[in-house]
Design an enzyme around this catalytic site. Structure first.
Site, PDB file in Angstrom:
ATOM      1  N   ASP A  76      -7.855   4.607  -3.125  1.00 25.14           N
ATOM      2  CA  ASP A  76      -7.043   3.446  -2.709  1.00 25.14           C
ATOM      3  C   ASP A  76      -6.697   2.410  -3.950  1.00 25.14           C
ATOM      4  O   ASP A  76      -7.621   1.794  -4.451  1.00 25.14           O
ATOM      5  CB  ASP A  76      -7.651   2.773  -1.530  1.00 25.14           C
ATOM      6  CG  ASP A  76      -6.862   1.964  -0.621  1.00 25.14           C
ATOM      7  OD1 ASP A  76      -5.630   1.819  -1.273  1.00 25.14           O
ATOM      8  OD2 ASP A  76      -7.158   1.481   0.219  1.00 25.14           O
TER       9      ASP A  76
ATOM     10  N   HIS B 192      -1.795   1.009   7.150  1.00 26.36           N
ATOM     11  CA  HIS B 192      -2.225   1.031   5.874  1.00 26.36           C
ATOM     12  C   HIS B 192      -2.241   2.499   5.393  1.00 26.36           C
ATOM     13  O   HIS B 192      -2.631   3.480   6.071  1.00 26.36           O
ATOM     14  CB  HIS B 192      -3.643   0.458   5.789  1.00 26.36           C
ATOM     15  CG  HIS B 192      -4.283   0.672   4.409  1.00 26.36           C
ATOM     16  ND1 HIS B 192      -3.773  -0.263   3.498  1.00 26.36           N
ATOM     17  CD2 HIS B 192      -5.162   1.460   3.901  1.00 26.36           C
ATOM     18  CE1 HIS B 192      -4.744   0.041   2.287  1.00 26.36           C
ATOM     19  NE2 HIS B 192      -5.281   1.068   2.498  1.00 26.36           N
TER      20      HIS B 192
ATOM     21  N   CYS C 260       0.841  -1.014  -0.094  1.00 25.14           N
ATOM     22  CA  CYS C 260       0.079  -0.057  -0.013  1.00 25.14           C
ATOM     23  C   CYS C 260       0.843   1.489   0.144  1.00 25.14           C
ATOM     24  O   CYS C 260       0.635   2.313  -0.567  1.00 25.14           O
ATOM     25  CB  CYS C 260      -0.791  -0.072   1.202  1.00 25.14           C
ATOM     26  SG  CYS C 260      -0.135  -0.189   2.869  1.00 25.14           S
TER      27      CYS C 260
END
Length: 255
Positions: free
Chosen positions: A121, A106, A69
């Site tokens: 995202d 995250h 991520c």
């Protein structure tokens, strides 16, 4: 046009001179999800570098690797900023049968457009919204399922991403919580996230190789022991060994 902008466009297949619009972000997010895999290969091989713009460009856009991520969303953040979008990075806490114990690891993006804030995202594995998700609670529907953001104060922030993946989730589930008032001030802060993900015993990404990406009809996930394909809602799973892993890597991920 700078290197990052040109390289990013080349990798996902959009024209160099094409002006990006908010309405076109759905297409961009789908292209990224099908082109740039979520993977932890560099972590497993202990081939990690400081998180900065040059290193992100080199890993994701020059060497054409994927990432986790904080790499994938950092690359997208730089790309969107270069194309005049108002974006910030934030850190969230994943929920997986309970809040993860390794903290705010995250990393994703908040984007402001015409007075509304959206979550963007491209670093959440197979759980990608594939569209900007507004923070006003509205549900968005994409080829990957339904997504919404609930305003709720928890110890981990003031919002929660909820999702219902197509073919997989009969009910809404929690993805992660985040604090919209606490953005990442400098991308160098992500080095702390990288250290946790690569070194903490509780990290899910520092033990075995994992690589996954979306396809036109579902997604594919390769681990050291299995290859799983979702095609039009049907799942097949193949148990594999090291030799087969390498064959599948080359076949499906050009590695």
């Amino acid at each position: 046009m700078n290197d990052l902008n040109a390289l990013f466009r080349k990798r996902i297949g959009i024209k160099e001179g094409e002006k990006l619009t908010f309405e076109g972000l759905d297409d961009i997010l789908e292209r990224i999800a099908k082109t740039i895999p979520f993977e932890n290969l560099a972590i497993i091989s202990s081939n990690i570098n400081d998180i900065n713009k040059d290193n992100i460009i080199n890993k994701v856009l020059v060497r054409n690797e994927g990432g986790v991520c904080y790499e994938l969303n950092a690359a997208l953040y730089f790309f969107l900023a270069d194309n005049d979008f108002e974006v910030t990075l934030f850190r969230g806490v994943i929920y997986n049968q309970g809040w993860t114990t390794i903290g705010r690891t995250h990393v994703a993006i908040l984007l402001d457009h015409e007075g509304q804030t959206y979550l963007v995202d491209t670093g959440f594995g197979g759980n990608l919204p594939l569209k900007p998700v507004p923070l006003n609670g509205e549900t968005v529907i994409s080829p990957n399922g339904e997504f919404r953001i609930k305003k709720e104060n928890t110890e981990h922030g003031n919002y929660i991403l909820e999702l219902k993946l197509k073919y997989k989730d009969p009910d809404w589930k929690i993805g992660y919580a985040f604090d919209s008032t606490n953005p990442v001030g400098n991308v160098a802060e992500l080095n702390e996230v990288q250290t946790i993900i690569s070194e903490d015993p509780q990290s899910p990404f520092n033990k075995h190789r994992l690589i996954t990406r979306l396809t036109n009809r579902g997604n594919i996930t390769l681990t050291e022991t299995s290859f799983t394909q979702w095609v039009d809602g049907k799942v097949t799973r193949e148990e594999i060994d090291g030799k087969r892993f390498n064959e599948l890597m080359k076949q499906h991920f050009d590695k």
